[in-house]
Design a protein around this motif. Sequence first.
Motif, PDB file in Angstrom:
ATOM      1  N   VAL A 160       0.887  -1.272   0.097  1.00  0.00           N
ATOM      2  CA  VAL A 160      -0.003   0.175  -0.110  1.00  0.00           C
ATOM      3  C   VAL A 160       1.103   1.120   0.010  1.00  0.00           C
ATOM      4  CG1 VAL A 160      -1.940   1.276   1.415  1.00  0.00           C
ATOM      5  CG2 VAL A 160      -1.975  -1.349   1.195  1.00  0.00           C
ATOM      6  N   THR A 161       1.121   1.941  -1.116  1.00  0.00           N
ATOM      7  CA  THR A 161       1.752   3.131  -1.307  1.00  0.00           C
ATOM      8  C   THR A 161       1.161   4.289  -0.747  1.00  0.00           C
ATOM      9  OG1 THR A 161       1.425   3.501  -3.568  1.00  0.00           O
ATOM     10  CG2 THR A 161       3.010   2.071  -3.048  1.00  0.00           C
ATOM     11  N   LYS A 162      -0.191   4.555  -0.682  1.00  0.00           N
ATOM     12  CA  LYS A 162      -1.023   5.540  -0.136  1.00  0.00           C
ATOM     13  C   LYS A 162      -2.425   5.082   0.263  1.00  0.00           C
ATOM     14  CE  LYS A 162      -2.636   7.838  -4.511  1.00  0.00           C
ATOM     15  NZ  LYS A 162      -2.318   8.802  -5.244  1.00  0.00           N
TER      16      LYS A 162
ATOM     17  N   LEU B 131      -2.349  16.318   3.645  1.00  0.00           N
ATOM     18  CA  LEU B 131      -1.554  15.268   3.737  1.00  0.00           C
ATOM     19  C   LEU B 131      -0.875  14.946   5.006  1.00  0.00           C
ATOM     20  CD1 LEU B 131       0.376  13.202   1.960  1.00  0.00           C
ATOM     21  CD2 LEU B 131       1.872  14.937   1.728  1.00  0.00           C
ATOM     22  N   TYR B 132      -0.923  13.636   5.290  1.00  0.00           N
ATOM     23  CA  TYR B 132      -0.434  13.276   6.767  1.00  0.00           C
ATOM     24  C   TYR B 132       0.255  11.932   6.533  1.00  0.00           C
ATOM     25  CZ  TYR B 132      -3.287  17.074   8.611  1.00  0.00           C
ATOM     26  OH  TYR B 132      -3.377  18.315   8.966  1.00  0.00           O
TER      27      TYR B 132
ATOM     28  N   ILE C  57      -2.651   8.584  12.664  1.00  0.00           N
ATOM     29  CA  ILE C  57      -2.676   9.672  11.550  1.00  0.00           C
ATOM     30  C   ILE C  57      -1.792  10.951  12.082  1.00  0.00           C
ATOM     31  CG2 ILE C  57      -3.599  11.397   9.884  1.00  0.00           C
ATOM     32  CD1 ILE C  57      -6.222   9.287   9.943  1.00  0.00           C
ATOM     33  N   SER C  58      -0.773  11.222  11.444  1.00  0.00           N
ATOM     34  CA  SER C  58       0.331  12.314  11.997  1.00  0.00           C
ATOM     35  C   SER C  58      -0.448  13.665  12.307  1.00  0.00           C
ATOM     36  CB  SER C  58       1.486  12.381  11.080  1.00  0.00           C
ATOM     37  OG  SER C  58       1.091  13.008   9.716  1.00  0.00           O
TER      38      SER C  58
ATOM     39  N   THR D 113       3.272   5.487   5.770  1.00  0.00           N
ATOM     40  CA  THR D 113       2.391   5.606   4.366  1.00  0.00           C
ATOM     41  C   THR D 113       1.805   6.808   4.379  1.00  0.00           C
ATOM     42  OG1 THR D 113       2.021   3.131   4.391  1.00  0.00           O
ATOM     43  CG2 THR D 113       0.539   4.239   3.180  1.00  0.00           C
ATOM     44  N   PRO D 114       1.917   7.702   3.106  1.00  0.00           N
ATOM     45  CA  PRO D 114       1.267   8.926   3.136  1.00  0.00           C
ATOM     46  C   PRO D 114      -0.310   8.548   3.180  1.00  0.00           C
ATOM     47  CG  PRO D 114       2.206   8.300   1.103  1.00  0.00           C
ATOM     48  CD  PRO D 114       2.693   7.189   2.012  1.00  0.00           C
ATOM     49  N   ILE D 115      -1.146   9.594   3.923  1.00  0.00           N
ATOM     50  CA  ILE D 115      -2.677   9.628   3.816  1.00  0.00           C
ATOM     51  C   ILE D 115      -2.987  10.922   3.470  1.00  0.00           C
ATOM     52  CG2 ILE D 115      -2.808   9.763   6.438  1.00  0.00           C
ATOM     53  CD1 ILE D 115      -5.531   8.449   6.184  1.00  0.00           C
TER      54      ILE D 115
END
Length: 166
Positions: free
Chosen positions: A33-35, A81-82, A99-100, A160-162
Amino acid sequence: MRALKLIAALFVVLGLVACGGDPKFRTYNGPEVTKVVVYKDARKMQLFHHGKILKTYDMAMGFAPEGHKQFEGDGKTPEGLYYIDRRNPRSRFHLSIGISYPNKADIAYAKARGKEPGGEIFIHGRSGYNGGNKGDWTWGCIAVTDREMEEIYSMVRDGTPIHIYR
């Protein structure tokens, strides 16, 4: 003698069953899973491997769904973007991945207004939720079913970016 063999075999089977681990922790051997992409208006979350959608989930989110999370207790889900930055296998909502939020800009915005940005934003399951609201009910988190969360927990790695869109 035959009874002893049956008893020994029974203990071996029971021992193997006891070592099976918690069934909520699955394994995943598919594409990375890349995003993660969240569409708040559509109440959908998608997991991607580069440009290909691997999975799509229906989701619930903060009880005040309009707009970007800005302050602690506002009931909003962040936008922007987090990154997935932590895991909680003992979440009160089954399993969760962090989530960041808040990032530096979120913190600065809230502080400039004399408030706290809040935090502890997760993707999590629904166990532990006893409310009657079948729609949006979290304090800003993203909620899926427990079974879906088991799958997501196994697929999505820290870092992983979300991307969270309105």
